[in-house]
Structures are given as structure tokens and as C-alpha cells.
Design a protein around this motif. Sequence first.
Motif, PDB file in Angstrom:
ATOM      1  N   HIS A   1       1.038  -1.371   0.084  1.00  0.00           N
ATOM      2  CA  HIS A   1       0.050   0.019   0.005  1.00  0.00           C
ATOM      3  C   HIS A   1       0.900   1.200   0.082  1.00  0.00           C
ATOM      4  O   HIS A   1       1.406   1.678   0.972  1.00  0.00           O
ATOM      5  N   MET A   2       1.239   1.539  -1.386  1.00  0.00           N
ATOM      6  CA  MET A   2       2.256   2.828  -1.412  1.00  0.00           C
ATOM      7  C   MET A   2       1.963   3.990  -0.544  1.00  0.00           C
ATOM      8  O   MET A   2       2.621   4.712  -0.200  1.00  0.00           O
TER       9      MET A   2
ATOM     10  N   ALA B   1       7.900   9.466  -1.720  1.00  0.00           N
ATOM     11  CA  ALA B   1       8.659   9.003  -0.475  1.00  0.00           C
ATOM     12  C   ALA B   1       8.485   7.461  -0.286  1.00  0.00           C
ATOM     13  O   ALA B   1       9.543   7.081   0.152  1.00  0.00           O
ATOM     14  N   ALA B   2       7.451   6.888  -0.464  1.00  0.00           N
ATOM     15  CA  ALA B   2       7.363   5.606  -0.514  1.00  0.00           C
ATOM     16  C   ALA B   2       8.116   4.725  -1.455  1.00  0.00           C
ATOM     17  O   ALA B   2       8.915   3.723  -1.098  1.00  0.00           O
ATOM     18  N   GLN B   3       8.353   5.337  -2.691  1.00  0.00           N
ATOM     19  CA  GLN B   3       9.319   4.927  -3.913  1.00  0.00           C
ATOM     20  C   GLN B   3      10.423   4.629  -3.399  1.00  0.00           C
ATOM     21  O   GLN B   3      11.391   3.584  -3.212  1.00  0.00           O
ATOM     22  N   SER B   4      11.026   5.914  -2.795  1.00  0.00           N
ATOM     23  CA  SER B   4      12.535   6.001  -2.168  1.00  0.00           C
ATOM     24  C   SER B   4      12.628   5.066  -1.205  1.00  0.00           C
ATOM     25  O   SER B   4      13.810   4.140  -1.209  1.00  0.00           O
TER      26      SER B   4
ATOM     27  N   ARG C   1      -0.339  16.277  -2.725  1.00  0.00           N
ATOM     28  CA  ARG C   1       0.071  15.446  -1.401  1.00  0.00           C
ATOM     29  C   ARG C   1       0.477  14.099  -1.996  1.00  0.00           C
ATOM     30  O   ARG C   1       1.468  13.348  -1.490  1.00  0.00           O
ATOM     31  N   ALA C   2      -0.429  13.554  -2.756  1.00  0.00           N
ATOM     32  CA  ALA C   2      -0.432  12.214  -2.910  1.00  0.00           C
ATOM     33  C   ALA C   2       1.007  11.815  -3.761  1.00  0.00           C
ATOM     34  O   ALA C   2       1.786  10.955  -3.657  1.00  0.00           O
ATOM     35  N   ARG C   3       1.379  12.813  -4.684  1.00  0.00           N
ATOM     36  CA  ARG C   3       2.766  12.595  -5.508  1.00  0.00           C
ATOM     37  C   ARG C   3       3.803  12.746  -4.481  1.00  0.00           C
ATOM     38  O   ARG C   3       4.654  11.811  -4.456  1.00  0.00           O
ATOM     39  N   THR C   4       3.587  13.460  -3.503  1.00  0.00           N
ATOM     40  CA  THR C   4       4.637  13.726  -2.426  1.00  0.00           C
ATOM     41  C   THR C   4       4.745  12.309  -1.777  1.00  0.00           C
ATOM     42  O   THR C   4       5.957  11.813  -1.514  1.00  0.00           O
ATOM     43  N   LEU C   5       3.571  11.769  -1.165  1.00  0.00           N
ATOM     44  CA  LEU C   5       3.576  10.398  -0.423  1.00  0.00           C
ATOM     45  C   LEU C   5       4.026   9.494  -1.343  1.00  0.00           C
ATOM     46  O   LEU C   5       4.976   8.518  -0.874  1.00  0.00           O
ATOM     47  N   LEU C   6       3.621   9.295  -2.892  1.00  0.00           N
ATOM     48  CA  LEU C   6       4.104   8.035  -3.341  1.00  0.00           C
ATOM     49  C   LEU C   6       5.568   8.273  -3.598  1.00  0.00           C
ATOM     50  O   LEU C   6       6.380   7.143  -3.726  1.00  0.00           O
TER      51      LEU C   6
ATOM     52  N   ARG D   1       2.362   7.866   3.836  1.00  0.00           N
ATOM     53  CA  ARG D   1       1.742   8.437   4.948  1.00  0.00           C
ATOM     54  C   ARG D   1       2.445   8.119   6.133  1.00  0.00           C
ATOM     55  O   ARG D   1       2.767   9.040   7.103  1.00  0.00           O
ATOM     56  N   GLN D   2       2.889   7.049   6.288  1.00  0.00           N
ATOM     57  CA  GLN D   2       3.825   6.280   7.705  1.00  0.00           C
ATOM     58  C   GLN D   2       5.031   7.300   7.529  1.00  0.00           C
ATOM     59  O   GLN D   2       5.572   7.584   8.795  1.00  0.00           O
ATOM     60  N   LEU D   3       5.640   7.551   6.435  1.00  0.00           N
ATOM     61  CA  LEU D   3       6.703   8.153   6.551  1.00  0.00           C
ATOM     62  C   LEU D   3       6.508   9.495   6.601  1.00  0.00           C
ATOM     63  O   LEU D   3       7.550  10.292   7.218  1.00  0.00           O
TER      64      LEU D   3
END
Length: 508
Positions: free
Chosen positions: A71-72, A202-205, A195-200, A77-79
Motif C-alpha cells: 500500500h504505497m 517518499a514511499a518509492q525511495s 500531496r499524493a505525489r509527495t507521499l508516493l 503516509r507512515q513516512l
Amino acid sequence: MTDAADLVLLDGTVHVLDDAGTTAEGVAIRAGEIVRVDKSDEVRHLVGVETEVVDLDGRHVLPGFVDAHTHMLDAGRQLRNADLSACDSPEACLDQLRAGRDERAEWILGFGYDESRWGGSYLARDDLDDVSTERPVAAVREDMHVVSLNSVALERYRTRMPDRDVNTEDGRATGVVVEDAAGVIYDAIDPGPERARTLLLAAQSRAHELGVTGVHDMVRRSVVPRVYRDLDLAGELSLRVRMNYWADFLDAVEETGLATNHGSDRLEVGAIKTFTDGSIGGATAKLSEPYRESGDTGKWVVPPRELRELVDRVDEAGLQLAIHAIGDEAIAETLDALAETDPSARHRIEHAEVLDDELIARLAASDVIVSAQPNFHKWAREDGLYASRLGDERRVRTNQLGALADAGATLAFGSDCMPMDPLFGVQQAVTAPTEEQRLDVTEAVRAYTRGGAYAGFAEDRQGTVDAGMRADLTVLAESPWEVDPSTIGDVDVAATVVDGAVVYDALR
Ligand SMILES: [Zn+2]
């Protein structure tokens, strides 16, 4: 003369992960494809003036990890919000929520708490009112089936929530909401495109830091598909993403003519994701025998008849299915619903946690992929979550990965973000309490590489380190075959390579 490679990795141990157990010393990559896997001296022949040469210095190369259930957006979000996953007490959660609050945002959000870490109960509104009595506060349990709210959040959204999914004690709502009521909160905190772009991203990194080269992302109703497409077109998607669309997207998927495997080499349409039951943590997974504590047998999130209609519709449309089924009753029902479906569709059961011998035999005999999460074994220890919810007898029958593998079931591993860390999952698979639950390192790594590739119809190009395959690789500082099994999760990822590009580099 042979063309020079773009990138060569030399002087390491390359684990091809083929059936013969082949190892080599080096890999040469050209245009994103593996062109040679051999002794370093042989691979060195492909070094030209413009070739980037990496000295592995004894490190270990594996096929890139594919997280087949993640769940990317939630990982992001967790990050980017309070991370509650390491909290050992309710107080620690509250401290994290206070420290992580963003004064510009309306909500105070925390993700990933697990009350079994403190052997206690869910966070309640009385706890969360200590964080704020003015702003809405939500703490999401790591399984995402349970959300704890403070009084502000509860009062604001209570009327939109079905009563059955709002927990009460002596007639008063405790602040704990589950399933559809939790869905009301997910809608309320849904991020906009920026915001979704930022979160995705962060999850990708984070995924690359953990050696992950591909994910099967469970995409809920949101802007996420659009954001992924924009990232892909902009060349910013360094991860291979397969979107498994929540069933509430089904009309749209059909109307727009999307089918499984449509997309680019970076972003594909995967399955239609649906549910049957809840979770063990939420005591909502559907069991044949009651829970030890509550005495009831869980809930259908999608009742059997509705499931069958959906299965028929999705199967007829030629789309893959990914069906969440955790309790034994739900797994049996799912196998019944899938019995007449297209065997080439590679339908998947997500989780398949509570198993008996008959279910294992049925899973092995079917073409259905078991999309399992080896990290769930962290709950299978004595005094763990499974023991308290299910009792000791069923605790040792959860996530029987070894028995499934022995019986010939097709396994694909994912993290479900609990946590998103393949090596932690491999460690859990290798150190599980019983033989029926345990795998050896090779089997576990295969399920986290080839298994995911197969579930994504990509086994001809991903999942082994072989000439002709795409160059998706994970480089590890140490060999998971050689370290103490209980420390596999601590092995450092030295580099991650996707399609021949180094997307994470801790080598230098
Ligand atoms: Zn999930």
C-alpha cells in the motif's frame, strides 16, 4: 566484436535463483537487460570506455525484490506523518502523534500501531483526546482495518458510519472504528494530487532503500492512478508498479477498456482487488471456529453471494482477481467462488492466514496464487497476537508457508507494509515456529522475487539474474544464506537496480 555493456558488477556472488542453484561472480547489463552472468574475468570482456564498473567487493546480488502486496500511499503516509509502528505503549503512540503533528494540516494522523506490542487494547478516544481536543486525530492500526479516533473526529463522522462498525462499551463509542466506518475516515483524509505525489515518491525511495524493484500496489479509490500515470510520463517512476484496483474502480476499469497487463514497462494494470473478510487483529476475519476472546466468528466484508457475482463478472471480463481472505471460512468460500474461473487468469488469494490440511491441499491443487505475507509470522510467536485471538492450536496453523510450498502451491510474497521490508519477511519465513510455517532461505527469497514476477505475468523478464532478463537487482552487503537466520532482517541493502539504472546506492 560484442557491444560493450553500460554497467558491469564484478567480484561478488551472484545468486541467479534458477532451479539449478547457479551462482556467478559478475553481471553485465546493456540497455536495461542482463547480457551476461559469469565469472568476473568473462564479464570484464564487456567493459568498454563508457561502461560503468562497480566492484562488488564480495557483496551478494539477488533478483530485485517484488513486493506483491503493498500500500504505497499508506507507506508514504507512515513516512510523512507520525510513524507508530515501533511504539511499545499507548503513551509512546501519543508522544509520536504530538511530535509528528503538522500545524498546516487539519488532521493529526498516525499510522502503523500494533497493540499486541504492548499486549493490550486498541488506542481509544480517551487516549487520543490527550493529543488534541480541537483537531481531529486518527491513529490507524497497521492492518488498516481498525482506526482509532479522538472525540472531535468521532463526533464529526459518526453519523456517516454504519453502527456495526463502530465499537462501543456500555453504549458509549470507544473511538475504535473498523471496516466500512474506517473507510469513512480514509475518504476524509484522502490526499489531493500534490500531496499524493509527495507521499508516493517518499514511499518509492523507501522501497528502493529496502531493495524493492517492483510492487503490486493495492490502489483504493483516490487520485493515485492518475498520479502514477503522471509520474510515469515524467520519467519519475523508478519502481515497477502494478496497480491492483480496489473493486470500487471496476465500472471505470471496464468502461475505459483497461485490462490486466495493460500499461508501460513501468506501470501496469494488475488485478481487481476485493475482500471477503476482515483481519485477525481486528477479530473480523471469518473463522469456522470462534475467536478465543470475543466468542464470535468474524464478519463478511463482502458476503459470499456478492463475492460470487463479482468473481464471475471480473473473470468474464478477462481481468485478474486479488481476493483478500484471511480466516479459514473466508479462504474456503473464496476457493469455491474461484472454482470455475479461467485457470490462465492467475487469480490470487491475499493473505490466506488461517489454514488446515484440506485448505492447503485445495490451494495446492488450484491455479490460484497464494499471495502471502511472511512477516505476519511475527504474530505467530507464543503470547503473540495469533495466540491471544486464536489460541495455541490455531496459532501454529497460521501462514503455513512450508506446508503450502511442500504441497506445490504457488507462493508470491508481499509485505502489506507491516513493515515494507522484504529481508524482514525472509527472516520471519526462515525462523517461523513450526516446520509447516517455515521455509528455507532459497524458497523465501524465490517467493519474494520469482513469485511476485509470476503473479505479475512477468516471469519471462523478472525474478532471476539471467541473460535476457531485465536488470532488476538487489545488492546485499551479506549473504542471507550465511548470516544467523535471526539477523537476516539486519543485512544491509547496498544497492538497488531497476532496468539497469542504479536507483539506490550505498556502495560508495
Ligand atoms: Zn493489504
